[in-house]
Design a protein around this motif. Structure first.
Motif, PDB file in Angstrom:
ATOM      1  N   VAL A  30      36.606  44.775  34.396  1.00 28.27           N
ATOM      2  CA  VAL A  30      36.701  44.298  35.777  1.00 28.27           C
ATOM      3  C   VAL A  30      37.997  43.535  36.058  1.00 28.27           C
ATOM      4  O   VAL A  30      38.146  42.959  37.133  1.00 28.27           O
ATOM      5  CB  VAL A  30      35.471  43.437  36.165  1.00 28.27           C
ATOM      6  CG1 VAL A  30      34.201  44.275  36.170  1.00 28.27           C
ATOM      7  CG2 VAL A  30      35.336  42.224  35.280  1.00 28.27           C
ATOM      8  N   ILE A  31      38.942  43.561  35.118  1.00 29.75           N
ATOM      9  CA  ILE A  31      40.238  42.922  35.383  1.00 29.75           C
ATOM     10  C   ILE A  31      40.906  43.595  36.583  1.00 29.75           C
ATOM     11  O   ILE A  31      41.633  42.953  37.343  1.00 29.75           O
ATOM     12  CB  ILE A  31      41.156  42.948  34.138  1.00 29.75           C
ATOM     13  CG1 ILE A  31      42.433  42.124  34.361  1.00 29.75           C
ATOM     14  CG2 ILE A  31      41.500  44.359  33.726  1.00 29.75           C
ATOM     15  CD1 ILE A  31      42.230  40.650  34.528  1.00 29.75           C
ATOM     16  N   ASP A  32      40.616  44.871  36.797  1.00 37.34           N
ATOM     17  CA  ASP A  32      41.152  45.580  37.961  1.00 37.34           C
ATOM     18  C   ASP A  32      40.567  45.043  39.257  1.00 37.34           C
ATOM     19  O   ASP A  32      41.263  44.917  40.267  1.00 37.34           O
ATOM     20  CB  ASP A  32      40.944  47.088  37.836  1.00 37.34           C
ATOM     21  CG  ASP A  32      39.506  47.487  37.513  1.00 37.34           C
ATOM     22  OD1 ASP A  32      38.769  46.689  36.898  1.00 37.34           O
ATOM     23  OD2 ASP A  32      39.106  48.608  37.864  1.00 37.34           O
ATOM     24  N   GLU A  33      39.283  44.669  39.229  1.00 36.97           N
ATOM     25  CA  GLU A  33      38.656  44.056  40.404  1.00 36.97           C
ATOM     26  C   GLU A  33      39.274  42.692  40.691  1.00 36.97           C
ATOM     27  O   GLU A  33      39.463  42.321  41.847  1.00 36.97           O
ATOM     28  CB  GLU A  33      37.147  43.921  40.220  1.00 36.97           C
ATOM     29  CG  GLU A  33      36.339  45.078  40.720  1.00 36.97           C
ATOM     30  CD  GLU A  33      36.271  46.243  39.742  1.00 36.97           C
ATOM     31  OE1 GLU A  33      36.695  46.073  38.579  1.00 36.97           O
ATOM     32  OE2 GLU A  33      35.799  47.311  40.147  1.00 36.97           O
ATOM     33  N   VAL A  34      39.572  41.933  39.653  1.00 41.02           N
ATOM     34  CA  VAL A  34      40.193  40.620  39.843  1.00 41.02           C
ATOM     35  C   VAL A  34      41.535  40.777  40.548  1.00 41.02           C
ATOM     36  O   VAL A  34      41.808  40.125  41.563  1.00 41.02           O
ATOM     37  CB  VAL A  34      40.352  39.876  38.501  1.00 41.02           C
ATOM     38  CG1 VAL A  34      41.170  38.600  38.671  1.00 41.02           C
ATOM     39  CG2 VAL A  34      38.991  39.573  37.886  1.00 41.02           C
ATOM     40  N   ALA A  35      42.375  41.664  40.027  1.00 41.42           N
ATOM     41  CA  ALA A  35      43.697  41.874  40.629  1.00 41.42           C
ATOM     42  C   ALA A  35      43.581  42.375  42.062  1.00 41.42           C
ATOM     43  O   ALA A  35      44.271  41.876  42.964  1.00 41.42           O
ATOM     44  CB  ALA A  35      44.508  42.849  39.781  1.00 41.42           C
ATOM     45  N   GLY A  36      42.707  43.338  42.298  1.00 43.39           N
ATOM     46  CA  GLY A  36      42.542  43.878  43.648  1.00 43.39           C
ATOM     47  C   GLY A  36      41.988  42.861  44.621  1.00 43.39           C
ATOM     48  O   GLY A  36      42.440  42.764  45.767  1.00 43.39           O
ATOM     49  N   GLN A  37      41.018  42.080  44.166  1.00 39.67           N
ATOM     50  CA  GLN A  37      40.423  41.057  45.033  1.00 39.67           C
ATOM     51  C   GLN A  37      41.448  40.002  45.402  1.00 39.67           C
ATOM     52  O   GLN A  37      41.484  39.522  46.533  1.00 39.67           O
ATOM     53  CB  GLN A  37      39.218  40.421  44.344  1.00 39.67           C
ATOM     54  CG  GLN A  37      38.457  39.455  45.212  1.00 39.67           C
ATOM     55  CD  GLN A  37      37.819  40.115  46.410  1.00 39.67           C
ATOM     56  OE1 GLN A  37      36.854  40.849  46.296  1.00 39.67           O
ATOM     57  NE2 GLN A  37      38.358  39.855  47.583  1.00 39.67           N
ATOM     58  N   TRP A  38      42.293  39.643  44.453  1.00 45.61           N
ATOM     59  CA  TRP A  38      43.318  38.646  44.761  1.00 45.61           C
ATOM     60  C   TRP A  38      44.365  39.185  45.723  1.00 45.61           C
ATOM     61  O   TRP A  38      44.888  38.445  46.553  1.00 45.61           O
ATOM     62  CB  TRP A  38      43.946  38.110  43.480  1.00 45.61           C
ATOM     63  CG  TRP A  38      43.031  37.166  42.752  1.00 45.61           C
ATOM     64  CD1 TRP A  38      41.805  36.721  43.169  1.00 45.61           C
ATOM     65  CD2 TRP A  38      43.265  36.552  41.494  1.00 45.61           C
ATOM     66  NE1 TRP A  38      41.271  35.876  42.234  1.00 45.61           N
ATOM     67  CE2 TRP A  38      42.138  35.747  41.191  1.00 45.61           C
ATOM     68  CE3 TRP A  38      44.297  36.610  40.576  1.00 45.61           C
ATOM     69  CZ2 TRP A  38      42.032  35.003  40.031  1.00 45.61           C
ATOM     70  CZ3 TRP A  38      44.197  35.872  39.403  1.00 45.61           C
ATOM     71  CH2 TRP A  38      43.070  35.075  39.154  1.00 45.61           C
ATOM     72  N   ILE A  39      44.667  40.484  45.658  1.00 46.91           N
ATOM     73  CA  ILE A  39      45.557  41.076  46.663  1.00 46.91           C
ATOM     74  C   ILE A  39      44.904  40.976  48.039  1.00 46.91           C
ATOM     75  O   ILE A  39      45.566  40.652  49.023  1.00 46.91           O
ATOM     76  CB  ILE A  39      45.894  42.538  46.315  1.00 46.91           C
ATOM     77  CG1 ILE A  39      46.818  42.577  45.101  1.00 46.91           C
ATOM     78  CG2 ILE A  39      46.531  43.252  47.500  1.00 46.91           C
ATOM     79  CD1 ILE A  39      47.086  43.970  44.570  1.00 46.91           C
ATOM     80  N   ALA A  40      43.596  41.230  48.095  1.00 43.03           N
ATOM     81  CA  ALA A  40      42.879  41.130  49.374  1.00 43.03           C
ATOM     82  C   ALA A  40      42.948  39.714  49.941  1.00 43.03           C
ATOM     83  O   ALA A  40      42.999  39.530  51.154  1.00 43.03           O
ATOM     84  CB  ALA A  40      41.423  41.560  49.200  1.00 43.03           C
ATOM     85  N   LEU A  41      42.947  38.700  49.074  1.00 44.63           N
ATOM     86  CA  LEU A  41      43.057  37.310  49.527  1.00 44.63           C
ATOM     87  C   LEU A  41      44.489  36.925  49.885  1.00 44.63           C
ATOM     88  O   LEU A  41      44.705  36.012  50.684  1.00 44.63           O
ATOM     89  CB  LEU A  41      42.558  36.355  48.444  1.00 44.63           C
ATOM     90  CG  LEU A  41      41.062  36.220  48.262  1.00 44.63           C
ATOM     91  CD1 LEU A  41      40.764  35.346  47.050  1.00 44.63           C
ATOM     92  CD2 LEU A  41      40.403  35.665  49.502  1.00 44.63           C
TER      93      LEU A  41
END
Length: 164
Positions: free
Chosen positions: A73-84
């Motif tokens: 889920v490191i990909d989810e972390v990076a993507g979620q932070w881009i969304a923020l």
């Protein structure tokens, strides 16, 4: 250590829906980073997460082409932070100091999960690559689309205030 980063310190091991757990943990941590380090801190954290994500996925999935394990889920972390990042940038450029206002983090979370699950256009094309880079890229695109949608939703929600 690689598995620890890949699972976002164990969030990817939670069931059901490890991607949602990873995204939820990421949005909460990203919200706190934005609060205490501002947009520049969130930008730096996002860049580190992207770099670490590509490195971890390449190493972890080197002998498993086409595999996208749900616990990664490191990909989810990076993507979620881009969304923020996009709403954070919008407020930061206007001198906003403090918590990213509610419901921006919720909107970023919901839009990110929508694009990550739905996989429209570039998100789906990146996911179809079937390699370690594709594991990361689909979530980075989903994060970008979610960030744009979050800012657009905020503008649409607040636009009547300026028209009256």
């Amino acid at each position: 250590m690689i598995r620890l980063f890949a699972t976002a310190f164990g969030l990817g091991l939670l069931r059901p829906a490890p991607g949602t757990w990873g995204s939820l943990g990421a949005v909460l941590l990203g919200w706190a980073i934005d609060r205490y380090a501002g947009f520049p801190g969130l930008l730096m954290a996002t860049m580190v997460a992207i770099w670490a994500g590509f490195a971890v996925c390449a190493r972890l999935l080197a002998d498993r082409p086409g595999d996208d394990p749900s616990e990664v889920v490191i990909d989810e972390v990076a993507g979620q932070w881009i969304a923020l990042l996009l709403p954070s940038l919008a407020f930061w450029t206007r001198g906003w100091e403090g918590w990213l206002p509610w419901p921006a983090p919720l909107a970023a979370f919901l839009f990110f999960r929508l694009f990550d699950i739905w996989k429209p256009w570039l998100v789906g094309r990146a996911d179809a690559r079937g390699d370690a880079a594709g594991v990361m890229l689909d979530d980075l695109w989903a994060g970008l689309f979610a960030g744009i949608a979050t800012v657009a939703a905020g503008v649409l929600w607040h636009a009547p205030l300026f028209w009256s």
